[in-house]
Structures are given as structure tokens and as C-alpha cells.
Design an enzyme around this catalytic site. Structure first.
Site, PDB file in Angstrom:
ATOM      1  N   CYS A  48       0.809  -1.222   0.000  1.00 56.28           N
ATOM      2  CA  CYS A  48       0.000   0.000   0.000  1.00 56.28           C
ATOM      3  C   CYS A  48       0.837   1.264   0.000  1.00 56.28           C
ATOM      4  O   CYS A  48       0.324   2.351   0.306  1.00 56.28           O
ATOM      5  CB  CYS A  48      -0.941  -0.001   1.204  1.00 56.28           C
ATOM      6  N   LYS A  66      -8.392   0.016  10.565  1.00 53.88           N
ATOM      7  CA  LYS A  66      -8.346  -1.056   9.569  1.00 53.88           C
ATOM      8  C   LYS A  66      -7.367  -2.117  10.059  1.00 53.88           C
ATOM      9  O   LYS A  66      -6.168  -1.861  10.190  1.00 53.88           O
ATOM     10  CB  LYS A  66      -7.922  -0.530   8.206  1.00 53.88           C
ATOM     11  N   LYS A  94     -12.917  -1.523   9.922  1.00 53.38           N
ATOM     12  CA  LYS A  94     -12.859  -2.590   8.924  1.00 53.38           C
ATOM     13  C   LYS A  94     -11.974  -3.707   9.457  1.00 53.38           C
ATOM     14  O   LYS A  94     -10.859  -3.412   9.890  1.00 53.38           O
ATOM     15  CB  LYS A  94     -12.303  -2.054   7.602  1.00 53.38           C
ATOM     16  N   TYR A 115     -21.160  -5.914   0.079  1.00 53.97           N
ATOM     17  CA  TYR A 115     -21.442  -6.538  -1.209  1.00 53.97           C
ATOM     18  C   TYR A 115     -22.875  -7.060  -1.265  1.00 53.97           C
ATOM     19  O   TYR A 115     -23.375  -7.377  -2.336  1.00 53.97           O
ATOM     20  CB  TYR A 115     -20.448  -7.671  -1.455  1.00 53.97           C
TER      21      TYR A 115
END
Length: 326
Positions: free
Chosen positions: A130, A197, A250, A315
Site C-alpha cells: 500500500c 483497519k 474494517k 457486497y
């Protein structure tokens, strides 16, 4: 009063009574739907580990955006899958990059849809990390990476993104992005920070969908240790100090306690990401007939709302919107 005068079952007897006293509800207006945008024409490539999820070319992503908006889902979160990767993630901040092109196309087709962009470099780096990697040591360099993240966020705002969402977990990235956005004239573009996260095992299917698995090592030097809770609150406080507009936890389901603690910490809008592994587990169990998919999904997402999340990235969003409409 003692039993039997006090009977809690009185308000559970009928569907109408249960609905009348229900404390927590789900609504399509609180959902964000992730979309994976791939280079190419007429691409609709299934993600094997995530039934019902696809890598979509821009034209198909526009169609999907129209579909979810018609269902009442107000926002999408875009992840880009470029046709070229390099060590400096140049595709992430290219004005003609895959996400930038997708933002323009979706905003032209569905202007009322909120378009959020994931601001990270892992889909665009040849090594899958990242940030910028230092030579042979493989260390992800924090401060150099901030410059690229800020450029990426500004390029997304220039393309028309309504919200930018940095997910990299570099120290100081919210301040760096806020400064760059303001300098480039995007002072009204909000930042949704992936504040807590975790370095989670639940991201596996996502890495297949986004083609972003690291080529070496892992992300534990910058994503959070799953054992830590107080550290999450420190991360959230820092992002708030750096002027994040929305904070996020998350994953969601294994971290309901963190969502609850963050909710007690701040009045800022709080998002939770119902991640790919959570989705894949339910889908797999439902396909085996071990669980009733609809009941389990609604229960799981209600638990995320009950813990304190205002926004759920999932999702399942289009499916749930259809179920709620019924």
C-alpha cells in the site's frame, strides 16, 4: 413488578407489535456498494470466491451503478484494476487512470449517485503493498507514500468523486490528503478515513477481486493488530484531529466491539465495512444449505447497525435493498 405481571413477551406476539417496538432498522439509504472496475471493454469477470461479484469494465460498471441506484442504494465505492502496475503506483494518480475514467462515466450517467473512491496504492503497485517500498529491506516508506496518496485523492476529486476514502493506514495521511485537496480547490470534498483497519484474514477474497495481494511479506507493519482495541481509538482520534469527515472500522462482524467503542468516542458519521470474507462465508454456507441466506444477512447487517454504524459498506447491498423493498 414481579412475574407474572411483567411479561416481556406481550410485545413479541405479532409481527406488527414486533415492528412497532423494534429498536434497530435497516434501510437502503445507509448502504454503500463496492464495485471493482477493470480495464478493457465489456468485461464482466466473475470473482470465484465471491459469488455474484464481478470485475467490470467501465461500461458495465455504469450499468451496475444505475441498477443499484434504482434499488435505492445511494452510494458506490470504486476500486480500480489497472492494465499496468509499477513500483510507484503511477496508475493510481494518472488523470486518465481506471478509477478517474470510471468516476467521470458514472457521474455523467447517474449524477445523483454518491461516488466514493478508494485511495490506496496496492492495486497499482507491482509488489502489491500500500505504499512505496524501500529497496531490499521491503519496508513500506510512510512519508514518501503520503505524497502519492495525496496526489491520488486530488486526481479523484478532479474527476468528480464525491468522497475520497484512504485505506492505506499510513501515519498522517488524512492531514496530507486534506491539505492537498484544499490546495487544489477541493475543500468541500469529504474524507472517509479507514481509521481502524485491521490486518485481517477476512480480506482474502477481496485480494482476488482487486488483484492486490502483496508479492512478499504481509501488511502487519501498517494495518492494525487484531488483538488491539485501545489502539483503534487512538487511530480514530488522530484521524479526527486531522479533519476526517467520516471514520470507519474494517472489518465489521469480528469487530463489533470496536464499532461500539468508536461510536462512544465520536459523533462523526461512522462507517463499517462488511468485508469480502464475511460475504464469502455466508454465501458458501447458504449454497450448502447450512444457513438461510436472507435471514442470516439481515441479522448480520442489523448487528452492525446495532453496534453503532451509520453507514454499512457491503457486497450484499443490492440484495438487501431488494429484500427491504418487498
Amino acid at each position: 413488578m414481579a412475574f407474572p405481571q411483567q411479561r416481556l413477551r406481550r410485545t413479541r406476539r405479532t409481527p406488527g407489535l414486533r415492528a412497532l417496538v423494534r429498536e434497530t432498522g435497516l434501510s437502503p439509504e445507509g448502504f454503500v456498494y463496492p464495485i471493482f472496475v477493470a480495464a478493457g471493454e465489456d468485461v464482466r469477470r466473475p470473482v470465484d470466491s465471491m459469488p455474484g461479484v464481478y470485475q467490470l469494465s467501465i461500461n458495465n460498471a455504469v450499468g451496475e451503478a444505475k441498477r443499484v441506484r434504482a434499488l435505492g442504494v445511494p452510494a458506490v465505492l470504486l476500486f480500480g484494476i489497472p492494465d499496468h502496475k509499477d513500483e510507484t503506483a503511477s496508475g493510481a494518480y494518472d488523470p486518465e487512470g481506471i478509477v478517474q475514467l470510471a468516476v467521470r462515466a458514472i457521474k455523467d450517467a447517474v449524477p445523483e449517485l454518491i461516488v466514493i473512491t478508494d485511495v490506496c496504492l496496492c492495486e497499482y503497485t507491482s509488489h502489491g503493498h500500500c505504499g512505496v517500498v524501500e529497496g531490499e529491506t521491503g519496508e513500506v516508506m510512510n512519508d514518501v507514500t503520503l505524497e502519492l496518496l495525496a496526489r491520488t485523492a486530488a486526481s479523484h476529486a478532479e474527476a468528480g468523486a464525491d468522497i475520497v476514502a484512504p485505506s492505506d493506514m499510513m501515519d498522517g495521511r488524512i492531514a496530507a490528503i486534506r491539505s492537498e485537496l484544499d490546495r487544489e480547490g477541493f475543500e468541500n470534498t469529504p474524507i472517509m478515513a479507514y481509521s481502524a483497519k485491521y490486518a485481517s484474514a477476512f480480506y482474502g477474497p477481496f485480494r482476488e477481486a482487486a488483484e492486490s495481494a502483496p508479492r512478499f511479506g504481509d501488511r502487519r507493519s501498517y494495518q492494525m493488530d487484531p488483538a488491539n482495541a485501545r489502539e483503534a481509538l487512538r487511530e480514530v482520534r488522530l484521524d479526527i484531529e486531522e479533519n476526517a469527515d467520516i471514520v470507519m472500522v474494517k472489518p465489521a462482524l469480528p469487530y463489533l466491539d470496536i464499532i461500539h467503542r468508536v461510536r462512544q468516542e465520536t459523533d462523526l458519521p461512522l462507517a463499517a465495512y462488511n468485508v469480502s470474507g464475511e460475504y464469502a462465508m455466508i454465501k458458501a454456507a447458504a449454497r450448502q444449505g447450512w444457513l438461510d441466506e436472507r435471514s442470516v444477512v439481515l441479522e448480520a447487517l442489523t448487528s452492525i447497525r446495532r453496534a453503532g454504524a451509520d453507514i454499512i459498506i457491503s457486497y450484499f447491498a443490492p440484495q438487501v435493498a431488494e429484500w427491504l423493498a418487498e
